[in-house]
Design an enzyme around this catalytic site. Sequence first.
Site, short mmCIF file in Angstrom:
data_model
loop_
_atom_site.label_atom_id
_atom_site.label_comp_id
_atom_site.label_asym_id
_atom_site.label_seq_id
_atom_site.Cartn_x
_atom_site.Cartn_y
_atom_site.Cartn_z
N GLU A 76 -9.48 46.66 38.02
CA GLU A 76 -10.61 46.95 38.87
C GLU A 76 -11.02 45.74 39.72
O GLU A 76 -11.37 45.88 40.88
CB GLU A 76 -11.78 47.43 38.01
N ASP A 77 -10.96 44.56 39.13
CA ASP A 77 -11.57 43.40 39.78
C ASP A 77 -10.61 42.32 40.26
O ASP A 77 -11.06 41.30 40.80
CB ASP A 77 -12.58 42.74 38.82
#
Length: 718
Positions: A76-77
């Site tokens: 996600e990051d």
Amino acid sequence: MIRQFELLERVKAYDPNADEAGINAAYVFAMKMHGSQKRASGDPYFSHPIEVAGILTAYRVDSATIETALLHDTIEDTPASLADIQSHFGEDVAQLVDGVTKLTRIEFQSDRDKQAENFRKLVLAMSEDIRVLLVKLADRLHNMRTLHYIKKEEKRRRIALETMEIYAPLAERIGMQEIKTELEDLAFEQLNPEARRAVVKRLETLRALGGELVPKIIEEVSGVLAEGGIEAEVSGREKTPYSIWRKMQKYDVGFEQLSDIMAFRIIVASTEDCYKVLGVAHNAYRVVPGRFKDYISMPKPNGYQSLHTGVFGPHNQRIELQVRTAEMHDIAEFGVAAHWNYKQGGVASDGKQYRWLRELLDILEHAADPEEVLEHSKMEMFQDQVFCFTPRGDLINLPRRATPVDFAYAVHSEVGDHCVGAKINGKMMPLRTELKNGDQVEVVTSKAQSPNPTWERFVVTGKARARIRRFVRLKEREEYAKLGQSILKRCFKEADYSLTDKGVNGVLKKFDVGAIEDLYVEVGLGNLTGRAVLEAIYPRAKRKAENDDDGTVIPLTKARSGRGAKGGGGVPIHGLIPGMAMHFAGCCHALPGDRIVGIVTTGRGVTVHTIDCDTLRDYGDQPERWLDLSWDKDEAANELHVGRVYVTVANSPGSLGDLSTMIAKNEGNISNLKIVNRTIDFFDMLIDIEVRDVKHLTDIIAALRASPSVNSIDRAKG
Ligand code: MN
């Protein structure tokens, strides 16, 4: 921040066979990927996944779960992709990380209106593998611990609310009491800071008055138990501000009346000792009424077992006592993780992995108790679904009212096609049984079984319905084709021709069908007569006489007056007018042995009816047209006659087959068949059968009546 070697040591302390290389690789990978990213607190971002992994070591999770914790935010990051994770850490870890990532995305989309929907997705997503939920809960716990660093109040509030409504109940549900309590209290701090401050202040005041009560009470209670001859380990703690506050609200009582400010845990060797402790404590201290709960004989749905009681303790302070064995304590502390079988790669072999979910769903069905923490969460959305389990513990999600047949088709089409029965929770049950949440369903299959059209009446899933329909259509076609073929064979043989594929192929176009089988089906369905096919292939096979519509005409040349001559094509009937044609009426199909009459019709000769034929009523006022006829037994025996029956057959595969087999066994031939009515359950059909006489037909009718596929059968009359 926990160091790499510290984390590893913690894991190896409970799992000496831990995947050291894998954990190290995950650690390094995550650190590299998160690089210089920072948390709201100003800490390096990487401190977060490490803390999450650290929290999980307390639950003795397997190496894959630790690696997942370290990697849980990389997709996600950071620039890392799922494929990267898969190539570095394998399929298992990749799937877990993917699961956590999906939960995280749900969280990002979250808004108040969609929460119910999100929650459902959440449960479904996590149910694929409980380790995903474990990581997610630890992730949430660390985020809650650092919530105060987030600047936007609105965001803090949203996260706290979500924690209170969704994650805390889930933590409790899987028996992770510690995580649940901490999540709640952290959320409480955000959502109602004034209330919390008031509770904390009150606690401080009490403490100031009585000093540190907890250690004193532990000592006293230990002494009392020792005197009672019980070996026990006593520990104690203050309850969290949130749980105190909630009890105050719930019971609408003031602080002093609460017995829940301090709780003491008494751990003993056996269940028997638990009840002994109860006796000793109730003897030594005054009992607070209404506080006793026996969770040993009635465990909580998440498996929690203990005896709870409230007493006025050594300093006349209300206290709660929780009495349990070491084993019960383990489950109370570790919840689902206590059942964790990390030696087998984290997959419990007995299917118990999902027990909590089964119980969760069971609760949803029956929850009425307002104390149920679940009341905080939005469970209504489950009402259109049922969750069931295979014997292996796989979750099968079905619409409400689903049956074992739906379940079988959801598992696999083949399983559905061959299912003959089902064990629900170990008990053999009918296939039409409506499944309930948490049912464990074992489908019993047989190679010989095929889909039954009656299933269609109770299945609810599209997949099941489509498969059943498809099968029934195919099967029916097969049967009609067989029937059609046998009608044709018979018809051709009678005319001294043989039925060949080549011949049939030549007329397919004429009848507008694509294949030989299609033509058979048309004949089987009664849309085409055998005669029509015969004459199309062999135009010379045309009959010498006018056809009656029932196809059972006696040629004019054969008609003779008076007593028919013996043998060689005589007329089987006495009493006819010389020179007049005779034919059998299509309405009643008179057979040798029937009482018969003739009706004279100008230009058409004599039509033979049975005496009870309904058509005769039309001639009631014309006695001059009636002829009294009788059979010539010898002549009649020379040929076959067509009898017609009206039959109602169950609409199920095999029933038409049964029917034709039964007729053939009794030496009858089907010469024509017509479906006159058709419902989901039954066919109504007219069948013409060639028989010797009425007795022959009666025998066939009797045989068919005995067949389970035949609902009713009678001779057709009028
Ligand atoms: Mn995270």
